[in-house]
Enzyme design. Sequence first.
Site, PDB file in Angstrom:
ATOM      1  N   CYS A 180     -19.746  -5.767   2.506  1.00 33.49           N
ATOM      2  CA  CYS A 180     -18.970  -4.352   2.779  1.00 33.49           C
ATOM      3  C   CYS A 180     -17.637  -4.505   2.294  1.00 33.49           C
ATOM      4  O   CYS A 180     -16.819  -5.677   2.029  1.00 33.49           O
ATOM      5  CB  CYS A 180     -18.649  -4.540   4.414  1.00 33.49           C
ATOM      6  SG  CYS A 180     -17.998  -3.130   5.131  1.00 33.49           S
TER       7      CYS A 180
ATOM      8  N   CYS B  45       0.452   4.499   6.920  1.00 36.05           N
ATOM      9  CA  CYS B  45      -0.093   4.426   8.052  1.00 36.05           C
ATOM     10  C   CYS B  45       0.695   3.646   9.389  1.00 36.05           C
ATOM     11  O   CYS B  45       1.104   2.728   8.863  1.00 36.05           O
ATOM     12  CB  CYS B  45      -1.583   3.606   7.961  1.00 36.05           C
ATOM     13  SG  CYS B  45      -2.672   4.210   6.857  1.00 36.05           S
TER      14      CYS B  45
ATOM     15  N   ARG C  45     -18.687  -2.493  16.631  1.00 39.57           N
ATOM     16  CA  ARG C  45     -17.940  -3.450  16.512  1.00 39.57           C
ATOM     17  C   ARG C  45     -16.511  -3.660  17.165  1.00 39.57           C
ATOM     18  O   ARG C  45     -15.853  -2.663  17.245  1.00 39.57           O
ATOM     19  CB  ARG C  45     -17.861  -3.829  14.883  1.00 39.57           C
ATOM     20  CG  ARG C  45     -17.014  -5.067  14.707  1.00 39.57           C
ATOM     21  CD  ARG C  45     -16.940  -5.421  13.283  1.00 39.57           C
ATOM     22  NE  ARG C  45     -18.055  -5.390  12.634  1.00 39.57           N
ATOM     23  CZ  ARG C  45     -18.610  -4.610  11.279  1.00 39.57           C
ATOM     24  NH1 ARG C  45     -17.761  -4.026  10.855  1.00 39.57           N
ATOM     25  NH2 ARG C  45     -19.674  -4.828  10.978  1.00 39.57           N
TER      26      ARG C  45
ATOM     27  N   CYS D 142     -19.621   2.483   7.440  1.00 33.58           N
ATOM     28  CA  CYS D 142     -18.966   1.653   8.432  1.00 33.58           C
ATOM     29  C   CYS D 142     -17.668   2.396   8.717  1.00 33.58           C
ATOM     30  O   CYS D 142     -16.946   2.641   7.775  1.00 33.58           O
ATOM     31  CB  CYS D 142     -18.708   0.517   8.123  1.00 33.58           C
ATOM     32  SG  CYS D 142     -17.738  -0.558   9.329  1.00 33.58           S
TER      33      CYS D 142
ATOM     34  N   CYS E 145       0.348   0.057  10.447  1.00 30.83           N
ATOM     35  CA  CYS E 145      -0.015  -1.063   9.544  1.00 30.83           C
ATOM     36  C   CYS E 145       0.982  -1.949   8.711  1.00 30.83           C
ATOM     37  O   CYS E 145       2.072  -1.280   8.407  1.00 30.83           O
ATOM     38  CB  CYS E 145      -1.035  -0.383   8.221  1.00 30.83           C
ATOM     39  SG  CYS E 145      -1.853  -1.776   7.252  1.00 30.83           S
TER      40      CYS E 145
ATOM     41  N   CYS F 229       0.670  -1.123  -0.007  1.00 30.34           N
ATOM     42  CA  CYS F 229       0.120  -0.068  -0.172  1.00 30.34           C
ATOM     43  C   CYS F 229       0.885   1.376   0.141  1.00 30.34           C
ATOM     44  O   CYS F 229       1.928   1.410   0.671  1.00 30.34           O
ATOM     45  CB  CYS F 229      -0.916   0.188   1.103  1.00 30.34           C
ATOM     46  SG  CYS F 229      -2.046   1.364   1.202  1.00 30.34           S
TER      47      CYS F 229
ATOM     48  N   CYS G  23     -16.819  -9.082   4.695  1.00 25.79           N
ATOM     49  CA  CYS G  23     -16.274  -7.747   4.367  1.00 25.79           C
ATOM     50  C   CYS G  23     -15.281  -8.016   3.649  1.00 25.79           C
ATOM     51  O   CYS G  23     -14.351  -8.895   4.059  1.00 25.79           O
ATOM     52  CB  CYS G  23     -15.625  -6.868   5.685  1.00 25.79           C
ATOM     53  SG  CYS G  23     -17.033  -6.654   6.903  1.00 25.79           S
TER      54      CYS G  23
END
Length: 325
Positions: free
Chosen positions: A132, A61, A264, A192, A64, A57, A101
Amino acid sequence: MLDASPIRNNWTREQAEAIYNLPFMDLLFQAQTVHRQHFDPNQVQKSKLLSIKTGGCAEDCAYCSQSARNGAQLSASKLIEVERVIAEARKAKVGGATRYCMGAAWRSPKDRDMAALEAMVKGVKDLGMETCMTLGMLDEEQVFRLRDSGLDYYNHNIDTSERYYSEIITTRTFADRIETLNKVREAGIKVCAGGIVGMGEQQMDRIDMMLALATLEEHPDSVPVNMLIPIADTPLADVAKLDPIEFVRTVALARILMPKSHVRLSAGRTDMSDEMQAMCFFAGANSIFVGETLLTADNPEEDKDSALFARLGISPMAVGCDGSK
């Protein structure tokens, strides 16, 4: 004690802070009272999350393992085949999951990937499951294509407070995330959106993160509350663990500020005791991810979740049931 049961989008920071810092037993009582007004307190939704494209990616972040920028050693993969996604969704449904998801480690999807993503959504919908996706930022055409394929929910977490955001991510802004949420909602896809706690933030950052979600034009339909899983070679690998009571307070605040949202209990459950998870359910959490992995991180095995549900007298929500009253 504040009357928090009405659905409202005009919470102030002072009100949210007062709720968060209530005596712990008063906070749990208020959260459970609000929860019972809107949901069956003994039902929890089971969702399954599959990584459909892992690693590489372009975002940075700090939490991550999938970032190509932050030092983690996870190698990149290609988008997996549609047939495999549908086969995994079928297994998840047999295991009791009602929402499926699909997450891709992208800054945003490329147009060449959209046809496959649409086919995944349609295939999972044909199984009778809610769908999702979390794919990063979207342009308007991508939003409409996903909507028209039948996508029910789009996940796009704000991660933390606006103040602390630049300490965690520099490759996109807090405003970028809010813009994506607005695009999705305006197109008619359910939102979400939640965040991660335990990243070295201050208590007020946890309050402000929930306040940012609770003051959106519409509350997110689902609010994932993640506890950081420190991952080797990432900038947050050695961050100090968050006090479990602080985590439960964050869950309770989410429930009180957003009474009709599914809250959640997401990443980090492998490090939570059964007692801590039970407190989170009492504080208003009514959704979990099931399966042995959560994208690239460990997650409790389904047998362990089933045993905990049995001990607590909790039943999984059935397909087509959201547990609301």
